[in-house]
Design a protein around this motif. Sequence first.
Motif, PDB file in Angstrom:
ATOM      1  N   GLU A   1      -0.781  -2.686   2.677  1.00 54.02           N
ATOM      2  CA  GLU A   1       0.113  -2.289   1.593  1.00 54.02           C
ATOM      3  C   GLU A   1      -0.056  -3.272   0.441  1.00 54.02           C
ATOM      4  O   GLU A   1       0.055  -4.486   0.639  1.00 54.02           O
ATOM      5  CB  GLU A   1       1.560  -2.277   2.079  1.00 54.02           C
ATOM      6  CG  GLU A   1       1.803  -1.249   3.163  1.00 54.02           C
ATOM      7  CD  GLU A   1       3.215  -1.251   3.698  1.00 54.02           C
ATOM      8  OE1 GLU A   1       4.112  -1.824   3.050  1.00 54.02           O
ATOM      9  OE2 GLU A   1       3.422  -0.688   4.784  1.00 54.02           O
TER      10      GLU A   1
ATOM     11  N   ILE B   1       8.680   0.654  -2.281  1.00 52.85           N
ATOM     12  CA  ILE B   1       9.773   1.344  -1.595  1.00 52.85           C
ATOM     13  C   ILE B   1      10.961   1.388  -2.557  1.00 52.85           C
ATOM     14  O   ILE B   1      11.554   0.364  -2.879  1.00 52.85           O
ATOM     15  CB  ILE B   1      10.151   0.630  -0.289  1.00 52.85           C
ATOM     16  CG1 ILE B   1       8.927   0.476   0.615  1.00 52.85           C
ATOM     17  CG2 ILE B   1      11.291   1.358   0.417  1.00 52.85           C
ATOM     18  CD1 ILE B   1       8.270   1.770   1.037  1.00 52.85           C
TER      19      ILE B   1
ATOM     20  N   GLU C   1      15.910   4.459   0.537  1.00 48.15           N
ATOM     21  CA  GLU C   1      15.791   4.693   1.983  1.00 48.15           C
ATOM     22  C   GLU C   1      15.041   5.978   2.312  1.00 48.15           C
ATOM     23  O   GLU C   1      14.309   6.035   3.306  1.00 48.15           O
ATOM     24  CB  GLU C   1      17.172   4.669   2.641  1.00 48.15           C
ATOM     25  CG  GLU C   1      17.762   3.275   2.724  1.00 48.15           C
ATOM     26  CD  GLU C   1      16.806   2.241   3.349  1.00 48.15           C
ATOM     27  OE1 GLU C   1      16.254   2.501   4.437  1.00 48.15           O
ATOM     28  OE2 GLU C   1      16.610   1.176   2.734  1.00 48.15           O
TER      29      GLU C   1
ATOM     30  N   HIS D   1       4.308   8.598   7.155  1.00 45.51           N
ATOM     31  CA  HIS D   1       2.877   8.498   6.846  1.00 45.51           C
ATOM     32  C   HIS D   1       2.197   7.502   7.789  1.00 45.51           C
ATOM     33  O   HIS D   1       1.135   7.794   8.348  1.00 45.51           O
ATOM     34  CB  HIS D   1       2.677   8.024   5.396  1.00 45.51           C
ATOM     35  CG  HIS D   1       2.193   9.084   4.473  1.00 45.51           C
ATOM     36  ND1 HIS D   1       0.881   9.456   4.404  1.00 45.51           N
ATOM     37  CD2 HIS D   1       2.849   9.812   3.556  1.00 45.51           C
ATOM     38  CE1 HIS D   1       0.741  10.388   3.487  1.00 45.51           C
ATOM     39  NE2 HIS D   1       1.928  10.625   2.953  1.00 45.51           N
ATOM     40  N   LYS D   2       2.808   6.332   7.947  1.00 44.84           N
ATOM     41  CA  LYS D   2       2.238   5.300   8.826  1.00 44.84           C
ATOM     42  C   LYS D   2       2.107   5.814  10.254  1.00 44.84           C
ATOM     43  O   LYS D   2       1.088   5.599  10.916  1.00 44.84           O
ATOM     44  CB  LYS D   2       3.122   4.055   8.838  1.00 44.84           C
ATOM     45  CG  LYS D   2       3.011   3.191   7.624  1.00 44.84           C
ATOM     46  CD  LYS D   2       3.927   1.985   7.817  1.00 44.84           C
ATOM     47  CE  LYS D   2       3.987   1.119   6.602  1.00 44.84           C
ATOM     48  NZ  LYS D   2       4.899  -0.028   6.793  1.00 44.84           N
ATOM     49  N   ASN D   3       3.144   6.473  10.726  1.00 47.36           N
ATOM     50  CA  ASN D   3       3.160   6.971  12.104  1.00 47.36           C
ATOM     51  C   ASN D   3       2.114   8.052  12.345  1.00 47.36           C
ATOM     52  O   ASN D   3       1.731   8.295  13.494  1.00 47.36           O
ATOM     53  CB  ASN D   3       4.542   7.496  12.468  1.00 47.36           C
ATOM     54  CG  ASN D   3       5.589   6.401  12.519  1.00 47.36           C
ATOM     55  OD1 ASN D   3       5.264   5.217  12.566  1.00 47.36           O
ATOM     56  ND2 ASN D   3       6.849   6.794  12.479  1.00 47.36           N
TER      57      ASN D   3
ATOM     58  N   ARG E   1      11.478   5.108   1.982  1.00 44.34           N
ATOM     59  CA  ARG E   1      11.083   4.265   3.113  1.00 44.34           C
ATOM     60  C   ARG E   1      10.778   5.143   4.332  1.00 44.34           C
ATOM     61  O   ARG E   1       9.786   4.934   5.036  1.00 44.34           O
ATOM     62  CB  ARG E   1      12.181   3.256   3.448  1.00 44.34           C
ATOM     63  CG  ARG E   1      11.817   2.305   4.576  1.00 44.34           C
ATOM     64  CD  ARG E   1      12.922   1.309   4.905  1.00 44.34           C
ATOM     65  NE  ARG E   1      13.423   0.586   3.755  1.00 44.34           N
ATOM     66  CZ  ARG E   1      12.825  -0.442   3.158  1.00 44.34           C
ATOM     67  NH1 ARG E   1      11.671  -0.860   3.631  1.00 44.34           N
ATOM     68  NH2 ARG E   1      13.360  -1.035   2.113  1.00 44.34           N
ATOM     69  N   ALA E   2      11.601   6.139   4.579  1.00 40.15           N
ATOM     70  CA  ALA E   2      11.393   7.042   5.715  1.00 40.15           C
ATOM     71  C   ALA E   2      10.108   7.847   5.541  1.00 40.15           C
ATOM     72  O   ALA E   2       9.359   8.057   6.506  1.00 40.15           O
ATOM     73  CB  ALA E   2      12.592   7.972   5.868  1.00 40.15           C
TER      74      ALA E   2
ATOM     75  N   ASN F   1      -3.847  -0.660   8.346  1.00 46.39           N
ATOM     76  CA  ASN F   1      -2.958  -0.332   7.236  1.00 46.39           C
ATOM     77  C   ASN F   1      -2.720  -1.571   6.383  1.00 46.39           C
ATOM     78  O   ASN F   1      -2.332  -2.618   6.900  1.00 46.39           O
ATOM     79  CB  ASN F   1      -1.618   0.193   7.744  1.00 46.39           C
ATOM     80  CG  ASN F   1      -1.774   1.507   8.460  1.00 46.39           C
ATOM     81  OD1 ASN F   1      -2.212   2.496   7.892  1.00 46.39           O
ATOM     82  ND2 ASN F   1      -1.436   1.523   9.741  1.00 46.39           N
TER      83      ASN F   1
ATOM     84  N   VAL G   1       7.423   6.918   3.851  1.00 45.74           N
ATOM     85  CA  VAL G   1       6.318   5.985   4.070  1.00 45.74           C
ATOM     86  C   VAL G   1       6.114   5.755   5.562  1.00 45.74           C
ATOM     87  O   VAL G   1       4.988   5.743   6.064  1.00 45.74           O
ATOM     88  CB  VAL G   1       6.560   4.662   3.307  1.00 45.74           C
ATOM     89  CG1 VAL G   1       5.602   3.575   3.766  1.00 45.74           C
ATOM     90  CG2 VAL G   1       6.444   4.893   1.804  1.00 45.74           C
ATOM     91  N   GLN G   2       7.199   5.582   6.298  1.00 45.61           N
ATOM     92  CA  GLN G   2       7.098   5.356   7.743  1.00 45.61           C
ATOM     93  C   GLN G   2       6.490   6.566   8.446  1.00 45.61           C
ATOM     94  O   GLN G   2       5.680   6.411   9.364  1.00 45.61           O
ATOM     95  CB  GLN G   2       8.471   5.032   8.340  1.00 45.61           C
ATOM     96  CG  GLN G   2       8.401   4.521   9.758  1.00 45.61           C
ATOM     97  CD  GLN G   2       7.560   3.260   9.894  1.00 45.61           C
ATOM     98  OE1 GLN G   2       7.719   2.300   9.158  1.00 45.61           O
ATOM     99  NE2 GLN G   2       6.631   3.272  10.832  1.00 45.61           N
TER     100      GLN G   2
END
Length: 167
Positions: free
Chosen positions: A60, A36, A39, A48-50, A42-43, A58, A45-46
């Motif tokens: 990392e 990361i 910011e 992608h996770k969602n 980070r958003a 998942n 990546v989040q």
Amino acid sequence: MLHYISGGQRSGKSDFAVRQALDLSDNPVYLATSRIWDEDHRARVQLHKNSRDTRWENIEEEKYISRLQLENRTVVFDCVTLWLTNFFVDHQYNVADALEEAKSEFERFIQQHFHLIIISNEIGMGVHASTDAGRKFTDLQGWMNQHIARKADKATFMVSGLPLTLK
């Protein structure tokens, strides 16, 4: 089985890899390698996770993928480019050292018996990098991609969301 998927940015690599994994397993692993950096990242990546549902595990891991025990699993490794960036930065942009460590780590990782779907970018097909570090990283990426493609049982090149079988 190692399935190597490469292509340009936004070519459909990740979507294709996810579909392939779900055809092979009801509970695949998504191995994310990104550090990361800020910011905005980070958003991203989040997001992608969602996008992955509860069928996915998942994990990392920025660099040391061989430490993971993924025997008999189906794994989407996303992605070589971000993974290599970590070696490149940690070796102060020394291509030879980064490539040697990445190859060694990759060789240890693929000793496991699993279905590995590995995503990478073809960054050398676009605009010639304007910085020394950019040109060095393009070389590093190209050499690692060749190494992985040689090891792959299957290789797919993605263009505009369309898979082209290479191997």
